[in-house]
Structure formats: structure tokens, C-alpha cells
Write a protein that holds these residues in place. Structure first.
Motif, PDB file in Angstrom:
ATOM      1  N   ASP A 248      39.314  67.531  45.702  1.00  0.00           N
ATOM      2  CA  ASP A 248      39.769  67.574  44.310  1.00  0.00           C
ATOM      3  C   ASP A 248      39.070  68.639  43.476  1.00  0.00           C
ATOM      4  O   ASP A 248      39.270  68.724  42.270  1.00  0.00           O
ATOM      5  CB  ASP A 248      39.599  66.200  43.648  1.00  0.00           C
ATOM      6  CG  ASP A 248      38.155  65.710  43.690  1.00  0.00           C
ATOM      7  OD1 ASP A 248      37.279  66.465  44.167  1.00  0.00           O
ATOM      8  OD2 ASP A 248      37.909  64.570  43.253  1.00  0.00           O
ATOM      9  N   SER A 249      38.225  69.482  44.084  1.00  0.00           N
ATOM     10  CA  SER A 249      37.589  70.565  43.333  1.00  0.00           C
ATOM     11  C   SER A 249      38.608  71.669  43.094  1.00  0.00           C
ATOM     12  O   SER A 249      39.416  71.992  43.968  1.00  0.00           O
ATOM     13  CB  SER A 249      36.383  71.116  44.103  1.00  0.00           C
ATOM     14  OG  SER A 249      36.796  71.724  45.300  1.00  0.00           O
ATOM     15  N   ARG A 250      38.570  72.256  41.932  1.00  0.00           N
ATOM     16  CA  ARG A 250      39.501  73.314  41.580  1.00  0.00           C
ATOM     17  C   ARG A 250      38.740  74.429  40.874  1.00  0.00           C
ATOM     18  O   ARG A 250      37.986  74.167  39.920  1.00  0.00           O
ATOM     19  CB  ARG A 250      40.609  72.797  40.666  1.00  0.00           C
ATOM     20  CG  ARG A 250      41.489  71.701  41.275  1.00  0.00           C
ATOM     21  CD  ARG A 250      42.356  72.256  42.413  1.00  0.00           C
ATOM     22  NE  ARG A 250      43.235  71.240  42.961  1.00  0.00           N
ATOM     23  CZ  ARG A 250      42.927  70.436  43.973  1.00  0.00           C
ATOM     24  NH1 ARG A 250      41.740  70.547  44.555  1.00  0.00           N
ATOM     25  NH2 ARG A 250      43.794  69.551  44.421  1.00  0.00           N
ATOM     26  N   VAL A 251      38.930  75.658  41.332  1.00  0.00           N
ATOM     27  CA  VAL A 251      38.279  76.816  40.727  1.00  0.00           C
ATOM     28  C   VAL A 251      39.362  77.739  40.215  1.00  0.00           C
ATOM     29  O   VAL A 251      40.176  78.251  40.990  1.00  0.00           O
ATOM     30  CB  VAL A 251      37.397  77.560  41.749  1.00  0.00           C
ATOM     31  CG1 VAL A 251      36.750  78.779  41.104  1.00  0.00           C
ATOM     32  CG2 VAL A 251      36.337  76.628  42.318  1.00  0.00           C
ATOM     33  N   HIS A 252      39.375  77.968  38.913  1.00  0.00           N
ATOM     34  CA  HIS A 252      40.361  78.855  38.312  1.00  0.00           C
ATOM     35  C   HIS A 252      39.816  80.282  38.278  1.00  0.00           C
ATOM     36  O   HIS A 252      38.617  80.516  38.381  1.00  0.00           O
ATOM     37  CB  HIS A 252      40.718  78.374  36.911  1.00  0.00           C
ATOM     38  CG  HIS A 252      41.345  77.007  36.899  1.00  0.00           C
ATOM     39  ND1 HIS A 252      42.686  76.796  37.149  1.00  0.00           N
ATOM     40  CD2 HIS A 252      40.797  75.774  36.691  1.00  0.00           C
ATOM     41  CE1 HIS A 252      42.951  75.493  37.090  1.00  0.00           C
ATOM     42  NE2 HIS A 252      41.819  74.851  36.809  1.00  0.00           N
ATOM     43  N   GLY A 253      40.717  81.216  38.128  1.00  0.00           N
ATOM     44  CA  GLY A 253      40.281  82.604  38.094  1.00  0.00           C
ATOM     45  C   GLY A 253      40.156  83.177  39.493  1.00  0.00           C
ATOM     46  O   GLY A 253      40.785  82.713  40.447  1.00  0.00           O
ATOM     47  N   PHE A 254      39.291  84.191  39.630  1.00  0.00           N
ATOM     48  CA  PHE A 254      39.132  84.919  40.899  1.00  0.00           C
ATOM     49  C   PHE A 254      37.647  85.093  41.167  1.00  0.00           C
ATOM     50  O   PHE A 254      37.045  86.112  40.820  1.00  0.00           O
ATOM     51  CB  PHE A 254      39.837  86.276  40.794  1.00  0.00           C
ATOM     52  CG  PHE A 254      40.010  86.975  42.106  1.00  0.00           C
ATOM     53  CD1 PHE A 254      40.858  86.470  43.076  1.00  0.00           C
ATOM     54  CD2 PHE A 254      39.318  88.147  42.376  1.00  0.00           C
ATOM     55  CE1 PHE A 254      41.035  87.129  44.285  1.00  0.00           C
ATOM     56  CE2 PHE A 254      39.480  88.807  43.593  1.00  0.00           C
ATOM     57  CZ  PHE A 254      40.345  88.294  44.538  1.00  0.00           C
TER      58      PHE A 254
ATOM     59  N   LEU B 142      37.373  79.418  57.662  1.00  0.00           N
ATOM     60  CA  LEU B 142      37.046  79.415  56.230  1.00  0.00           C
ATOM     61  C   LEU B 142      37.070  78.007  55.647  1.00  0.00           C
ATOM     62  O   LEU B 142      36.145  77.592  54.942  1.00  0.00           O
ATOM     63  CB  LEU B 142      38.037  80.291  55.468  1.00  0.00           C
ATOM     64  CG  LEU B 142      37.834  81.801  55.509  1.00  0.00           C
ATOM     65  CD1 LEU B 142      38.998  82.504  54.818  1.00  0.00           C
ATOM     66  CD2 LEU B 142      36.522  82.187  54.843  1.00  0.00           C
ATOM     67  N   MET B 143      38.137  77.267  55.905  1.00  0.00           N
ATOM     68  CA  MET B 143      38.291  75.962  55.270  1.00  0.00           C
ATOM     69  C   MET B 143      37.331  74.922  55.840  1.00  0.00           C
ATOM     70  O   MET B 143      36.757  74.116  55.097  1.00  0.00           O
ATOM     71  CB  MET B 143      39.734  75.465  55.412  1.00  0.00           C
ATOM     72  CG  MET B 143      40.756  76.292  54.648  1.00  0.00           C
ATOM     73  SD  MET B 143      40.368  76.505  52.895  1.00  0.00           S
ATOM     74  CE  MET B 143      39.860  78.219  52.869  1.00  0.00           C
ATOM     75  N   SER B 144      37.124  74.923  57.157  1.00  0.00           N
ATOM     76  CA  SER B 144      36.208  73.934  57.724  1.00  0.00           C
ATOM     77  C   SER B 144      34.777  74.199  57.270  1.00  0.00           C
ATOM     78  O   SER B 144      34.057  73.259  56.877  1.00  0.00           O
ATOM     79  CB  SER B 144      36.297  73.929  59.249  1.00  0.00           C
ATOM     80  OG  SER B 144      35.960  75.188  59.791  1.00  0.00           O
ATOM     81  N   LEU B 145      34.342  75.452  57.278  1.00  0.00           N
ATOM     82  CA  LEU B 145      32.988  75.766  56.817  1.00  0.00           C
ATOM     83  C   LEU B 145      32.831  75.509  55.323  1.00  0.00           C
ATOM     84  O   LEU B 145      31.776  75.048  54.870  1.00  0.00           O
ATOM     85  CB  LEU B 145      32.648  77.221  57.137  1.00  0.00           C
ATOM     86  CG  LEU B 145      32.335  77.526  58.603  1.00  0.00           C
ATOM     87  CD1 LEU B 145      32.198  79.024  58.807  1.00  0.00           C
ATOM     88  CD2 LEU B 145      31.059  76.819  59.050  1.00  0.00           C
ATOM     89  N   SER B 146      33.862  75.803  54.542  1.00  0.00           N
ATOM     90  CA  SER B 146      33.796  75.540  53.103  1.00  0.00           C
ATOM     91  C   SER B 146      33.628  74.051  52.832  1.00  0.00           C
ATOM     92  O   SER B 146      32.828  73.647  51.973  1.00  0.00           O
ATOM     93  CB  SER B 146      35.061  76.063  52.418  1.00  0.00           C
ATOM     94  OG  SER B 146      35.164  77.462  52.530  1.00  0.00           O
ATOM     95  N   LEU B 147      34.364  73.230  53.549  1.00  0.00           N
ATOM     96  CA  LEU B 147      34.251  71.788  53.351  1.00  0.00           C
ATOM     97  C   LEU B 147      32.897  71.269  53.824  1.00  0.00           C
ATOM     98  O   LEU B 147      32.283  70.419  53.166  1.00  0.00           O
ATOM     99  CB  LEU B 147      35.383  71.074  54.086  1.00  0.00           C
ATOM    100  CG  LEU B 147      36.765  71.213  53.432  1.00  0.00           C
ATOM    101  CD1 LEU B 147      37.867  70.769  54.387  1.00  0.00           C
ATOM    102  CD2 LEU B 147      36.824  70.396  52.143  1.00  0.00           C
TER     103      LEU B 147
ATOM    104  N   ASP C 168      43.771  72.414  47.263  1.00  0.00           N
ATOM    105  CA  ASP C 168      43.123  71.432  48.143  1.00  0.00           C
ATOM    106  C   ASP C 168      42.738  72.106  49.470  1.00  0.00           C
ATOM    107  O   ASP C 168      43.610  72.509  50.249  1.00  0.00           O
ATOM    108  CB  ASP C 168      44.106  70.284  48.382  1.00  0.00           C
ATOM    109  CG  ASP C 168      43.522  69.154  49.207  1.00  0.00           C
ATOM    110  OD1 ASP C 168      42.436  69.346  49.792  1.00  0.00           O
ATOM    111  OD2 ASP C 168      44.153  68.083  49.272  1.00  0.00           O
ATOM    112  N   LYS C 169      41.444  72.220  49.736  1.00  0.00           N
ATOM    113  CA  LYS C 169      40.995  72.850  50.978  1.00  0.00           C
ATOM    114  C   LYS C 169      41.507  72.104  52.202  1.00  0.00           C
ATOM    115  O   LYS C 169      41.817  72.710  53.233  1.00  0.00           O
ATOM    116  CB  LYS C 169      39.465  72.912  51.015  1.00  0.00           C
ATOM    117  CG  LYS C 169      38.829  73.798  49.955  1.00  0.00           C
ATOM    118  CD  LYS C 169      37.324  73.795  50.083  1.00  0.00           C
ATOM    119  CE  LYS C 169      36.682  74.607  48.974  1.00  0.00           C
ATOM    120  NZ  LYS C 169      36.905  74.007  47.637  1.00  0.00           N
ATOM    121  N   ARG C 170      41.578  70.812  52.107  1.00  0.00           N
ATOM    122  CA  ARG C 170      42.066  70.011  53.238  1.00  0.00           C
ATOM    123  C   ARG C 170      43.509  70.362  53.552  1.00  0.00           C
ATOM    124  O   ARG C 170      43.872  70.511  54.731  1.00  0.00           O
ATOM    125  CB  ARG C 170      41.943  68.530  52.900  1.00  0.00           C
ATOM    126  CG  ARG C 170      42.574  67.572  53.917  1.00  0.00           C
ATOM    127  CD  ARG C 170      42.360  66.145  53.430  1.00  0.00           C
ATOM    128  NE  ARG C 170      43.025  65.145  54.262  1.00  0.00           N
ATOM    129  CZ  ARG C 170      44.266  64.722  54.062  1.00  0.00           C
ATOM    130  NH1 ARG C 170      44.989  65.229  53.071  1.00  0.00           N
ATOM    131  NH2 ARG C 170      44.782  63.792  54.844  1.00  0.00           N
TER     132      ARG C 170
END
Length: 427
Positions: A198-204, A126-131, A82-84
Motif C-alpha cells: 500500500d505504499s505509494r510514491v508520487h513524482g519521479f 527489482l520487485m522482489s528485492l524492493s519488497l 502495488d509492487k506485489r
């Protein structure tokens, strides 16, 4: 008002809080150099003799080294979880970092506190810009990013003025108390207004994004531009405030604040507008123009005294004390640096958001952006410290300006090689 419409303002407030804390340390760096006295002939560490220039450089490099180490794990956590929640964690870490600064009484203690600050600032960015990038539609992305950056620059203006004024009146402690309060208000805004991610990215996703052609095209520019911006942004207020014996102008803290405010104010005013233009016109022209203009202005900064004398600039202004003719030209050059960078920054950030959203890893895309920046931002302060103490303050700006211009040349060459001669107008 619909609660969802407040998500962006809450994230803008987060950018405000991060910028407020960051610029305070930039503004007061010259005062910390004087207070902690790393300008002695030698400084011992574990039995090794280090030059004063090295320690002065570490005041910034300690911060950027910590940022470098933090980028990959924080970006991976943002995409995987969760980015938040990650954002809230690093904001609370920032509260701890700024609460520590009033108790620092040695050069290496200051370096350690700056490292902790570096992790917090990196995570918040990183997190604020990503959101912001994830929540924005493609046709509005650079505009939203420009607004987020404008909030950061507004904080930079208020932070630098507050830092200079509060320091002159009360010393260091009240400055950092104010930063802690601002951060806690921003934490409350995120908790209340930003929903869980709720977005989830698996892997790298770093591995795929690092080989993305558009990201590769801008990498050569960004790596060199990091040297330029780190040198110029750090040393403009230093140039204004350090002693004349060290190559500076020996102005007071408020004069140093004015140079910072000028750059941030012009950048703040223009970024939403230039971001909207980038959404309509494209990213590449704004990156190239902004980078080249920044380099040219940086080259001119050391000529501030000559320009002031030629124009008969006043040496006495209300509030400010002990000024020379270089002051107003230096403030003007700082403002032009902000104008130049307002063209580059939202277009560059939107490019990484575009590619990260398309590839399913927006936090990792911004992480790649940060990693490309880190080598130059780590080396540049050490280089600047050596240039300042070894060959002269002017060389800091000449090397910084040359790095920006060479970065633009590299970027244009990469565009032509990867996309053809028409890429500048179509990309």
C-alpha cells in the motif's frame, strides 16, 4: 505460524524461480551456439553482413538491452503502484518467455526470446528485492537480502545441474517445461502469502536518488564492475564447453554446469553471513574487498590448464567425460569467484535499499542500481565475442579482471574525495 512470517520465504521463492530460469540459459548458451550455428563466417540481417562474434555477443546483449529498457518503467510502477501486482505481472511474462524457447530455431529468434526473458528477469529482481528491502528493518536488511540472494544461488545450482542433465538426456524442451512449473509455483506463493503493497510514491524519485552522494560514490565502481562480472560469469561456462578451435576446453554440458555450480554454491553459503557482517560493520569495506578479490581471481582463470598440469590434476572423474587437467582448477577458480562476490553483493544491495527507503523510493533506488549496471553489461558481451574470436579466449578474463580492479580503485578514490580518508572504515 503467523502468516506474516511467511512473507520473506515467499519472496525468497520468487528469487529462486528467477535464478532458476536465468542460469539455465547461461548454462546452455554454449549448446545454443552449437545448435543455431552463428559461428559461420558471416550472418546476414536486413542485407547487412554481421560477424559471428557480433551474433554470439547478441545472445547475451539482446537480454541486457531489454533489461535496460525495462528498468525505469518497472521501477517507477513499483513505487507508484502495488509492487506485489507488478511482481505477479512480470512473473507471468516469464512463464510466456520460457514457454517460447523450445520453438526457437534461428539465432535472431533466440535473441528475441532472450529479450523477453530480460524484461521478466529484471522485473522479478527489482520487485522482489524492493519488497525484501522495504519489509526489513535497517539492522537486518543485508542479512535478508543475503538470504534472498542465497535462494537465487540455490536455484542456480539446481538449475545448472538440471539443465545439463536434462539437456544431455532429452534436449531443450523438458528443461523449459521445468522452469515454467517452478515459476507457476512461485506465483502461487506470492498470491497466497505476500500482502498487497500500500505504499505509494508520487513524482519521479529517480532524479533525487541519482544525485544521492552515497549512490554516486558507488556508481563508478559498479559501472566498471558490470563489465567484469558480465564477461567472467558468461565466459567461464563457455570456456569450459566451446570447441578448442574457438579457444575453449571442449568439455561436455555437465562440466560446464560444474563451473557454474561452484561459483553459485560458495556464494549461496556465505551471503547470509557476510550480509550480517555488513549490517554490523558497514557497506564500503565489503564492496571494496569483494570487488578486488573478484578481479584477481578472474585474471587467473586462463591459467587453469597450466595449473592443472603443474599439479597433476586428474583427467578422468566419475560422471564427467573427456576432461583435461584444466577442469578441477577451473572449478576451483569458479568457487573463489563466488567467495569474492559474496562479500560485495549483499553490502552493495543493502546500500541501495538503505538510501531508497530513506528517500521514499526503494524500487527506484534499485532501478538506479540496475541502470548503472546496464551500459557495461550491454557492451561487455559484444566485447567478449570480439575478444574470443579476434585475439583469444584468455583476453576475455584478463579484461574482466582489470575492469573489476579499476572499479575498486575508482570507488576508493570517490570515498576519500566525498567523505575523507576514514570513509572506508566508517561508511
Amino acid at each position: 505460524m503467523d502468516r506474516s512470517s511467511l512473507r520473506f520465504p515467499a519472496l525468497y521463492l520468487t528469487r529462486f524461480a528467477g535464478g532458476f530460469g536465468f542460469i539455465t540459459l547461461v548454462t546452455l548458451l554454449g549448446k545454443y551456439i552449437t545448435e543455431l550455428d552463428p559461428s559461420a563466417t558471416v550472418v546476414p540481417l536486413l542485407g547487412i553482413t554481421l560477424s559471428a562474434g557480433f551474433v554470439i555477443g547478441m545472445f547475451t546483449t539482446g537480454f541486457t538491452l531489454a533489461q535496460t529498457v525495462a528498468v525505469v518503467p518497472l521501477a517507477w510502477a513499483g513505487d507508484r503502484y502495488d509492487k506485489r501486482l507488478v511482481l505477479l505481472g512480470v512473473m507471468l511474462l516469464g512463464v510466456v518467455a520460457y514457454a517460447v524457447f523450445p520453438f526457437v530455431d534461428t539465432s535472431w529468434g533466440f535473441v528475441g526470446a532472450r529479450a523477453l526473458q530480460g524484461v521478466a528477469v529484471t522485473g522479478m529482481g527489482l520487485m522482489s528485492l524492493s519488497l525484501v528491502g522495504e519489509l526489513s528493518e535497517l539492522g537486518t536488511r543485508a542479512n535478508h537480502i543475503g538470504k534472498a540472494n542465497s535462494a537465487r544461488f540455490a536455484a542456480a545450482i539446481l538449475g545448472s545441474v538440471a539443465a545439463g542433465g536434462l539437456y544431455e538426456a532429452f534436449g531443450f524442451s523438458p528443461v523449459f517445461s521445468l522452469i515454467v512449473v517452478v515459476l507457476l509455483v512461485a506465483v502461487g506463493g506470492v498470491v497466497a502469502l505476500v500482502p498487497p503493497d500500500d505504499s505509494r510514491v508520487h513524482g519521479f524519485p529517480f532524479s533525487d536518488l541519482a544525485l544521492n552522494r552515497r549512490i554516486l560514490a558507488i556508481t563508478g565502481f559498479r559501472a566498471q564492475y558490470a563489465v567484469a562480472v558480465t564477461l567472467v560469469r558468461t565466459w567461464v561456462p563457455l570456456y569450459a564447453t566451446v570447441a578448442a578451435a574457438s579457444g575453449g576446453l571442449a568439455y561436455g554440458a555437465l562440466a560446464g554446469s560444474a563451473t557454474v555450480v561452484a561459483e553459485k554454491f560458495t556464494n549461496m553459503l556465505l551471503q547470509p553471513y557476510t550480509g550480517s557482517l555488513s549490517d554490523r560493520v558497514g557497506r564500503a569495506p565489503f564492496v571494496a574487498f569483494g570487488g578486488a578479490a573478484y578481479g584477481l581471481v578472474a585474471l587467473a582463470v586462463p591459467f587453469s590448464p597450466a595449473v592443472g598440469e603443474a599439479l597433476g590434476a586428474p583427467t578422468a572423474l566419475p560422471v564427467f567425460e573427456n576432461l583435461g587437467p584444466a577442469f578441477l582448477p577451473l572449478v576451483a577458480f569458479s568457487g573463489l569467484l563466488g567467495v569474492a562476490d559474496s562479500f560485495r553483493e549483499p553490502a552493495s544491495m543493502a546500500l541501495f535499499a538503505d538510501e531508497g527507503t530513506d528517500e521514499g523510493g526503494v524500487a527506484s533506488s534499485f532501478g538506479v542500481r540496475e541502470l548503472v549496471w546496464r551500459p557495461g553489461s550491454v557492451v561487455a558481451p559484444l566485447l567478449g565475442g570480439w575478444l574470443m574470436t579476434g585475439v583469444g579466449m584468455a583476453w576475455v578474463f584478463w579484461v574482466g579482471g582489470a575492469a573489476a580492479i579499476s572499479g575498486v580503485v575508482t570507488f576508493l578514490a570517490a570515498l576519500v574525495y566525498l567523505y575523507g580518508p576514514s570513509a572506508l572504515t566508517e561508511w
